[in-house]
Design an enzyme around this catalytic site. Structure first.
Site, PDB file in Angstrom:
ATOM      1  N   LYS A 309      10.429  11.086 -10.486  1.00  0.00           N
ATOM      2  CA  LYS A 309      10.193  10.363  -9.232  1.00  0.00           C
ATOM      3  C   LYS A 309      10.342  11.414  -8.134  1.00  0.00           C
ATOM      4  O   LYS A 309      11.448  11.938  -7.937  1.00  0.00           O
ATOM      5  CB  LYS A 309      11.228   9.248  -9.083  1.00  0.00           C
ATOM      6  CG  LYS A 309      11.249   8.554  -7.721  1.00  0.00           C
ATOM      7  CD  LYS A 309      12.251   7.397  -7.716  1.00  0.00           C
ATOM      8  CE  LYS A 309      12.332   6.703  -6.367  1.00  0.00           C
ATOM      9  NZ  LYS A 309      13.240   5.537  -6.399  1.00  0.00           N
ATOM     10  N   GLU A 313      11.598   7.608  -1.787  1.00  0.00           N
ATOM     11  CA  GLU A 313      12.915   7.023  -1.520  1.00  0.00           C
ATOM     12  C   GLU A 313      14.021   8.077  -1.586  1.00  0.00           C
ATOM     13  O   GLU A 313      15.079   7.861  -2.162  1.00  0.00           O
ATOM     14  CB  GLU A 313      13.191   5.859  -2.490  1.00  0.00           C
ATOM     15  CG  GLU A 313      12.127   4.761  -2.369  1.00  0.00           C
ATOM     16  CD  GLU A 313      12.370   3.528  -3.233  1.00  0.00           C
ATOM     17  OE1 GLU A 313      13.049   3.660  -4.264  1.00  0.00           O
ATOM     18  OE2 GLU A 313      11.863   2.454  -2.866  1.00  0.00           O
ATOM     19  N   ARG A 363       2.177   0.379   3.400  1.00  0.00           N
ATOM     20  CA  ARG A 363       2.789   0.899   2.172  1.00  0.00           C
ATOM     21  C   ARG A 363       1.900   0.653   0.951  1.00  0.00           C
ATOM     22  O   ARG A 363       1.877   1.455   0.031  1.00  0.00           O
ATOM     23  CB  ARG A 363       4.169   0.246   2.009  1.00  0.00           C
ATOM     24  CG  ARG A 363       4.834   0.567   0.718  1.00  0.00           C
ATOM     25  CD  ARG A 363       6.278   0.104   0.748  1.00  0.00           C
ATOM     26  NE  ARG A 363       6.808   0.035  -0.591  1.00  0.00           N
ATOM     27  CZ  ARG A 363       8.038  -0.332  -0.890  1.00  0.00           C
ATOM     28  NH1 ARG A 363       8.887  -0.680   0.083  1.00  0.00           N
ATOM     29  NH2 ARG A 363       8.464  -0.375  -2.139  1.00  0.00           N
ATOM     30  N   ASP A 392       5.799  -3.209  -4.988  1.00  0.00           N
ATOM     31  CA  ASP A 392       7.042  -2.878  -5.683  1.00  0.00           C
ATOM     32  C   ASP A 392       7.537  -4.054  -6.527  1.00  0.00           C
ATOM     33  O   ASP A 392       8.548  -4.667  -6.187  1.00  0.00           O
ATOM     34  CB  ASP A 392       8.090  -2.491  -4.626  1.00  0.00           C
ATOM     35  CG  ASP A 392       9.267  -1.771  -5.230  1.00  0.00           C
ATOM     36  OD1 ASP A 392       9.304  -1.625  -6.455  1.00  0.00           O
ATOM     37  OD2 ASP A 392      10.158  -1.363  -4.467  1.00  0.00           O
ATOM     38  N   GLU A 420      14.432  -7.450 -11.023  1.00  0.00           N
ATOM     39  CA  GLU A 420      14.912  -7.153  -9.669  1.00  0.00           C
ATOM     40  C   GLU A 420      14.478  -8.209  -8.654  1.00  0.00           C
ATOM     41  O   GLU A 420      15.301  -8.750  -7.920  1.00  0.00           O
ATOM     42  CB  GLU A 420      14.398  -5.768  -9.246  1.00  0.00           C
ATOM     43  CG  GLU A 420      14.776  -5.411  -7.825  1.00  0.00           C
ATOM     44  CD  GLU A 420      14.344  -4.006  -7.437  1.00  0.00           C
ATOM     45  OE1 GLU A 420      13.753  -3.314  -8.281  1.00  0.00           O
ATOM     46  OE2 GLU A 420      14.611  -3.620  -6.285  1.00  0.00           O
TER      47      GLU A 420
HETATM   48  C1  GCV Z   1      14.954   3.351  -9.110  1.00  0.00           C
HETATM   49  C2  GCV Z   1      12.480  -0.160  -6.085  1.00  0.00           C
HETATM   50  C3  GCV Z   1      13.919  -0.391  -6.426  1.00  0.00           C
HETATM   51  C4  GCV Z   1      14.684   0.917  -6.565  1.00  0.00           C
HETATM   52  C5  GCV Z   1      13.958   1.785  -7.602  1.00  0.00           C
HETATM   53  C6  GCV Z   1      12.534   1.998  -7.111  1.00  0.00           C
HETATM   54  C7  GCV Z   1      11.709   2.829  -8.084  1.00  0.00           C
HETATM   55  O1  GCV Z   1      12.355   0.311  -4.775  1.00  0.00           O
HETATM   56  O2  GCV Z   1      14.509  -1.217  -5.465  1.00  0.00           O
HETATM   57  O3  GCV Z   1      15.993   0.636  -6.963  1.00  0.00           O
HETATM   58  O4  GCV Z   1      14.623   3.008  -7.790  1.00  0.00           O
HETATM   59  O5  GCV Z   1      11.897   0.759  -6.972  1.00  0.00           O
HETATM   60  O6  GCV Z   1      10.906   2.242  -8.790  1.00  0.00           O
HETATM   61  O7  GCV Z   1      11.863   4.031  -8.112  1.00  0.00           O
END
Ligand code: GCV
Length: 696
Positions: A309, A313, A363, A392, A420
């Site tokens: 990744k 973020e 986004r 997401d 989630e």
């Molecule tokens: C692992 C979302 C989640 C994050 C996650 C991110 C991702 O934003 O809230 O916790 O991070 O996706 O897929 O990298």
């Protein structure tokens, strides 16, 4: 020919153990789809023509299952063609079958199997006799589990050849080694702590990991990534000073034909190697990745590769060095290539410092904007891992346009099994209907290749932790089961997967099956009906993402807005007047999404900003839909618990109690969603609910 009873590695009727095999550790309380009901399906006579580690592990598996249930009448013959050839006299041709009795192979499609690859197998069932012939050890294992899970054709059918539709079938764990003060140990984990790590190190006792690996092998998973894609400083060392821990986990998974991968930080050369830069075009950086990767392979020769990744973020990435994501992915791909490894490079790249006042930044556009221009630039062993939707993992999103836009790139589609945004394993939400819809989505006019046709693999974020029931909500096991099965066979119906899971997990009780079906089959649409409406997404509490907060993300930098005001709601993503996102799709989707009259109701607010009085294809206005659907959804949630109680004495008590308690929470939470959304939109719009239901 040697008679079957004399063949090597035969597990004949007489050797059925009546006690647990001493070398097998005690099983966890819940064996999911490999418990007593699966064991009851195992034919009493198992004849195994195989050798090596797979044969040994299948023998152990048979013994373990025998300890749970005596099995069913009949026989299961398992033939690994590699073994058959190994035991054939040297002068015989490649198709030779060595010491395997002719009757076990009669009519088997041997030539097709040889072409189909080592994960394939052929299966035939006649009377109470099941025969499996496999092209290699993985195929043999999958054939064995197919018999246990009841994936056997009706009696008398011809041999059927089974091969996985997708060669990459991977689960990503977002496990940390230490417990994060806010996130807990597993990021977005709702099933306790990590199965792998405890107090910053690998667990001493890996018994549960062994069982987990068996459960995954049974549903066809062939890769597991061990740690969180947000790689913190401590976890980064799995790549270097904690490699021995990776090696131990690799050994456990290898026994079930599963290879392991690691999430690594793009800044590793600086963080771990002490270099002054992580610039992917810097020769020292390239050399560092080569050396470090080679050292890892020296310890784990069948290591699968890296998941990354980057520039997302807060994770480091190539942008900081003025490089693009193909430059970034390829430096890792080249370090892995000599060893046969792959880099899974995530396309989840967007600006999380967005200005909410700026209506032009979107986004949803980000992955396509960043990656589509790079098509053709990724090395062959780089796989671009694309979230199935452009945002997401919301309850409803369109398919990501990236999947249609990169024909010269190997793609893996990423799903989220961990819930989630879909109820956090407190709400029932059987996601297979949605995944199935996504995988079958045509990326063009009717007859165009689907998502499943286009992708090289399916990757999913695991929903498993150290919880007694594996998944927190015991019925969330159905999602894990369905995910693995869909990666193997994307065309299989979600209802059939539910039947398979129920049969293997709960046995043949018709009332249990009926209740589970009623609870689970409609649960995704039910969850959608009382949460964020018509594809608009989010409206969850910031941070932990559980429960309603309509404006929770509205004025934040995260790019997740609904733009509701007194007149209307939704995001204008049209080319004509909005962000232009709809134009990222091929036809007919670009036009279909662009027009408010052809956009499907369930995605209306993802693509359009409309007045509350806008009439849906269903005939209702948007506002009345919001009112009705939240109220009716809640009424239906209230029916779940009484239904579940009808099988109180027919499923294990601890499991029943756990689900019962979670249904109470689902009722409470659904009411909260109903009341907040209905009140919010009444206050925003001033339009009364035409059905006169209470508003607060
Ligand atoms: C692992 C979302 C989640 C994050 C996650 C991110 C991702 O934003 O809230 O916790 O991070 O996706 O897929 O990298």
């Amino acid at each position: 020919m040697t008679p079957a009873s004399e063949s090597r590695n035969t597990v004949p009727r007489t050797t059925v153990p009546s006690m647990p095999v001493p070398s097998m550790p005690a099983p966890p309380s819940d064996l999911a789809w490999l418990g007593e009901h699966a064991a009851a399906r195992l034919p009493r006579e198992v004849l195994l023509h195989a050798h090596g580690p797979t044969a040994a592990s299948l023998e152990a598996e048979v013994a373990r299952l025998r300890a749970l249930a005596p099995g069913s009448p009949g026989s299961l013959t398992l033939v690994d063609l590699a073994h058959a050839r190994a035991t054939a006299p040297a002068q015989e041709p490649a198709q030779a079958t060595g010491h395997v009795p002719a009757a076990d192979l009669e009519g088997a499609p041997l030539a097709e199997l040889a072409d189909a690859g080592e994960e394939s197998f052929a299966l035939a069932a006649t009377g109470d006799r099941i025969r499996v012939v496999a092209g290699g050890s993985r195929g043999l294992r999958y054939g064995f589990y197919a018999a246990l899970l009841g994936l056997v054709p009706a009696d008398g059918e011809e041999w059927t050849l089974r091969s996985p539709a997708l060669s990459i079938r991977m689960l990503d764990h977002w496990d940390n080694m230490t417990v994060h003060p806010v996130m807990g140990q597993v990021e977005r984990g709702y099933a306790g702590g990590s199965l792998f790590f405890e107090d910053g190190e690998l667990r001493e006792d890996l018994t549960r990991v062994e069982h987990y690996a068996r459960l995954l092998a049974a549903i066809g998973i062939n890769r597991v990534s061990l740690n969180n894609v947000n790689v913190h400083a401590h976890e980064a060392t799995l790549l270097t000073t904690r490699r021995d821990q990776v090696a131990r986990l690799a050994e456990v998974f290898r026994a079930q034909g599963i290879t392991v991968l690691l999430s690594v930080s793009f800044a590793s050369p600086v963080l771990l190697g002490g270099l002054g830069t992580s610039d992917p075009l810097d020769p020292e950086v390239q050399e560092w990745w080569r050396r470090t990767t080679a050292d890892l392979y020296a310890q784990v020769p069948d290591f699968g590769g890296f998941v990354v990744k980057a520039d997302s973020e807060g994770q480091p990435g190539p942008f900081a060095h003025g490089r693009d994501h193909a430059d970034g992915a390829n430096v890792l791909a080249r370090a892995l290539a000599p060893h046969g490894g792959e880099v899974f490079w995530r396309a989840f790249v967007y600006d999380h410092h967005q200005d909410w006042r700026d209506r032009t930044t979107d986004r949803a556009r980000a992955a396509h904007d960043h990656f589509a221009p790079l098509d053709g630039r990724f090395d062959d062993n780089a796989v671009l891992q694309v979230k199935h939707g452009p945002m997401d993992f919301q309850t409803r999103e369109p398919v990501s346009p990236v999947i249609a836009a990169m024909p010269r790139t190997r793609l893996a589609v990423e799903l989220q099994v961990t819930q989630e945004y879909t109820g956090q394993q407190k709400h029932l939400c059987y996601l297979a209907p949605w995944w199935s819809e996504t995988l079958r989505f045509p990326l063009g006019p009717d007859g165009a290749p689907t998502v499943a046709d286009t992708a090289a693999g399916l990757v999913a974020v695991s929903n498993v932790g150290d919880d007694d029931f594996w998944t927190g909500h015991p019925l969330a096991q159905a999602n894990l089961f369905a995910l693995g099965r869909l990666a193997w066979e994307p065309g299989v119906s979600p209802d059939r997967l539910l039947e398979e899971w129920i049969g293997a997990t709960f046995g043949p009780d018709p009332l249990v099956a009926e209740v589970l079906r009623d609870l689970l089959a409609p649960s995704w649409l039910l969850y959608e009906s009382y949460t964020a409406p018509l594809g608009v997404g989010f409206m969850v509490r910031p941070g932990h993402h559980y429960g309603p907060d309509v404006d929770g993300y509205e004025y934040t930098p995260w790019g997740t807005y609904h733009f509701a005001d007194r007149d209307g709601i939704g995001v204008d993503r049209t080319v004509a007047t909005g962000t232009g996102f709809a134009g990222q799709y091929p036809e007919p989707w670009a036009s279909r999404y662009e027009s408010v009259s052809t956009c499907p109701d369930e995605l209306l607010l993802f693509f359009h900003h409309v007045p509350y009085t806008h009439r849906l294809h269903s005939g209702k206005t948007v506002i009345q839909h919001i009112y009705d659907s939240r109220a009716e959804g809640c009424e239906r949630v209230a029916e779940l618990r009484p239904r579940w109680r009808q099988i109180a004495d027919r499923v294990p008590a601890a499991l029943h109690d756990r689900v019962d308690a979670l249904l109470v929470e689902q009722e409470r939470s659904a009411e909260e969603w109903r009341d907040q959304l209905r009140s919010y939109f009444f206050r925003a719009s001033g339009i009364a609910d035409e059905n006169g239901r209470p508003i607060h």
